[in-house]
Design a protein around this motif. Structure first.
Motif, PDB file in Angstrom:
ATOM      1  N   GLU A   1       0.827  -1.200   0.000  1.00 23.68           N
ATOM      2  CA  GLU A   1       0.000   0.000   0.000  1.00 23.68           C
ATOM      3  C   GLU A   1       0.861   1.250   0.000  1.00 23.68           C
ATOM      4  N   SER A   2       0.314   2.322  -0.565  1.00 24.15           N
ATOM      5  CA  SER A   2       0.986   3.618  -0.534  1.00 24.15           C
ATOM      6  C   SER A   2      -0.066   4.711  -0.453  1.00 24.15           C
ATOM      7  N   GLY A   3       0.380   5.890  -0.080  1.00 21.72           N
ATOM      8  CA  GLY A   3      -0.534   7.003   0.110  1.00 21.72           C
ATOM      9  C   GLY A   3      -0.807   7.178   1.589  1.00 21.72           C
TER      10      GLY A   3
ATOM     11  N   LEU B   1      -7.630  12.534  -0.148  1.00 20.10           N
ATOM     12  CA  LEU B   1      -6.440  11.688  -0.059  1.00 20.10           C
ATOM     13  C   LEU B   1      -6.632  10.514  -1.004  1.00 20.10           C
ATOM     14  N   SER B   2      -5.533  10.003  -1.489  1.00 19.76           N
ATOM     15  CA  SER B   2      -5.599   8.859  -2.382  1.00 19.76           C
ATOM     16  C   SER B   2      -4.718   7.735  -1.866  1.00 19.76           C
ATOM     17  N   LEU B   3      -5.229   6.516  -1.926  1.00 20.98           N
ATOM     18  CA  LEU B   3      -4.479   5.326  -1.561  1.00 20.98           C
ATOM     19  C   LEU B   3      -4.294   4.438  -2.789  1.00 20.98           C
ATOM     20  N   SER B   4      -3.156   3.764  -2.828  1.00 22.78           N
ATOM     21  CA  SER B   4      -2.908   2.814  -3.908  1.00 22.78           C
ATOM     22  C   SER B   4      -2.400   1.507  -3.328  1.00 22.78           C
ATOM     23  N   CYS B   5      -2.669   0.432  -4.037  1.00 25.64           N
ATOM     24  CA  CYS B   5      -2.220  -0.891  -3.604  1.00 25.64           C
ATOM     25  C   CYS B   5      -1.829  -1.691  -4.838  1.00 25.64           C
ATOM     26  N   ALA B   6      -0.701  -2.362  -4.749  1.00 29.35           N
ATOM     27  CA  ALA B   6      -0.255  -3.216  -5.838  1.00 29.35           C
ATOM     28  C   ALA B   6       0.061  -4.604  -5.296  1.00 29.35           C
ATOM     29  N   ALA B   7      -0.309  -5.600  -6.060  1.00 29.56           N
ATOM     30  CA  ALA B   7      -0.032  -6.987  -5.687  1.00 29.56           C
ATOM     31  C   ALA B   7       1.208  -7.471  -6.423  1.00 29.56           C
ATOM     32  N   PHE B   8       2.113  -8.076  -5.674  1.00 31.16           N
ATOM     33  CA  PHE B   8       3.361  -8.564  -6.245  1.00 31.16           C
ATOM     34  C   PHE B   8       3.479 -10.068  -6.012  1.00 31.16           C
ATOM     35  N   GLY B   9       4.096 -10.736  -6.956  1.00 27.61           N
ATOM     36  CA  GLY B   9       4.315 -12.168  -6.821  1.00 27.61           C
ATOM     37  C   GLY B   9       3.943 -12.883  -8.112  1.00 27.61           C
TER      38      GLY B   9
END
Length: 121
Positions: A6-8, A18-26
């Motif tokens: 997560e970021s933001g 406000l803005s939040l971001s999420c990225a899935a890795f793997g």
């Protein structure tokens, strides 16, 4: 192993955005849906918003009309735009991925570490 990053987040005045971001890795084959939950001080974890199959959105009653979820299926990312924030929106926001298939295994729930959002004057 799939990780959600997560970021933001941060501190914002009431009425702010406000803005939040999420990225899935793997080694991800597919994800049924991604979304956000939150846990306020002394409160139980609650649904904020989810995005399923890249199209179907669900929002918690307290954020409808103020928050917007969006995502990119191909990139396994999800974002949350939060407008007109209120002090009661304060809490740890957790990214969630539902139905992740990775390395031949299906996992019902995958969670991020969480990110703090504080709405205060």
């Amino acid at each position: 192993q799939v990780r959600l990053v997560e970021s933001g987040g941060g501190l914002v005045l009431p009425g702010g955005s406000l803005s939040l971001s999420c990225a899935a890795f793997g080694a991800i084959f597919s994800i049924d849906g991604m979304g956000w939950y939150r846990q306020g001080p002394g409160k139980q974890r609650e649904l904020v918003a989810t995005l399923t199959n890249g199209a179907l959105t669900t929002y918690g009653d307290s954020v409808k009309g103020r928050f917007t979820i969006s995502g990119d299926n191909a990139k396994n990312t999800v974002s949350l735009q939060m407008n007109n924030l209120k002090p009661e929106d304060t809490g740890v926001y957790l990214c969630h991925a539902a139905g992740v298939i990775s390395n031949g295994r299906w996992t019902r729930d995958t969670w991020g570490q969480g990110i703090q959002v504080t709405v205060s004057s």
